[in-house]
Design a protein around this motif. Sequence first.
Motif, mmCIF file in Angstrom:
data_model
loop_
_atom_site.group_PDB
_atom_site.id
_atom_site.type_symbol
_atom_site.label_atom_id
_atom_site.label_comp_id
_atom_site.label_asym_id
_atom_site.label_seq_id
_atom_site.Cartn_x
_atom_site.Cartn_y
_atom_site.Cartn_z
ATOM 1 N N ASP A 88 -9.591 -57.972 34.090
ATOM 2 C CA ASP A 88 -8.160 -57.870 34.377
ATOM 3 C C ASP A 88 -7.547 -56.598 33.797
ATOM 4 O O ASP A 88 -6.653 -56.018 34.399
ATOM 5 N N ASP A 89 -8.024 -56.155 32.628
ATOM 6 C CA ASP A 89 -7.405 -55.005 31.964
ATOM 7 C C ASP A 89 -8.037 -53.661 32.312
ATOM 8 O O ASP A 89 -7.623 -52.626 31.816
ATOM 9 N N GLY A 90 -9.075 -53.658 33.162
ATOM 10 C CA GLY A 90 -9.681 -52.399 33.563
ATOM 11 C C GLY A 90 -11.124 -52.543 33.974
ATOM 12 O O GLY A 90 -11.668 -53.649 34.043
ATOM 13 N N VAL A 91 -11.734 -51.407 34.230
ATOM 14 C CA VAL A 91 -13.099 -51.357 34.748
ATOM 15 C C VAL A 91 -13.923 -50.393 33.901
ATOM 16 O O VAL A 91 -13.455 -49.300 33.574
ATOM 17 N N LYS A 92 -15.129 -50.809 33.558
ATOM 18 C CA LYS A 92 -16.086 -49.899 32.941
ATOM 19 C C LYS A 92 -17.211 -49.687 33.938
ATOM 20 O O LYS A 92 -17.748 -50.639 34.506
ATOM 21 N N ALA A 93 -17.546 -48.418 34.133
ATOM 22 C CA ALA A 93 -18.670 -48.047 34.981
ATOM 23 C C ALA A 93 -19.650 -47.294 34.097
ATOM 24 O O ALA A 93 -19.260 -46.364 33.380
ATOM 25 N N ALA A 94 -20.926 -47.700 34.116
ATOM 26 C CA ALA A 94 -21.912 -47.087 33.233
ATOM 27 C C ALA A 94 -23.227 -46.866 33.957
ATOM 28 O O ALA A 94 -23.575 -47.573 34.896
ATOM 29 N N SER A 95 -23.948 -45.862 33.481
ATOM 30 C CA SER A 95 -25.311 -45.639 33.924
ATOM 31 C C SER A 95 -26.168 -45.517 32.676
ATOM 32 O O SER A 95 -25.825 -44.740 31.783
#
Length: 141
Positions: A127-134
């Motif tokens: 709800d508070d945001g998105v994390k995108a990781a590799s």
Amino acid sequence: MRFLKLLCVTVAAGALITTLAWLPDGLCFKGGESYTFFCGDTSKNCKEVTFGSSAAASLGRLTLNDVCGECAFYHEFDLDNYLKSVNGEIVFVEELSDSVNYYCKADLPYSVILYGEEINLHVSIKDDGVKAASPIIFGGY
């Protein structure tokens, strides 16, 4: 002699500005509100180094050793468009009480094996945001 010194300083400054303008292209993610590098050789000894912007991360990356992954935080993130930009596909989805996690194959430089599949991209939507990781978000989110 003074002209020569001024010319050298001007050329050096121009080269530095040009280099700084190109640095963000080396990151897996663009436009994040914060940017984290994972350093170490396994998730057990992973150290997180966070920067406040992609530009700071590009410069800071030059000082880091043993980088094994990257992560960016966004308030808004278009997963479909990002997958298209990295030739990505969703391998499996994990729904938790507070998030939806997408584990993907993509043209990114880092990878891990999860459940017998090579994973290069992990996107966690809350709800508070998105994390995108590799390859994945180390240390939890």
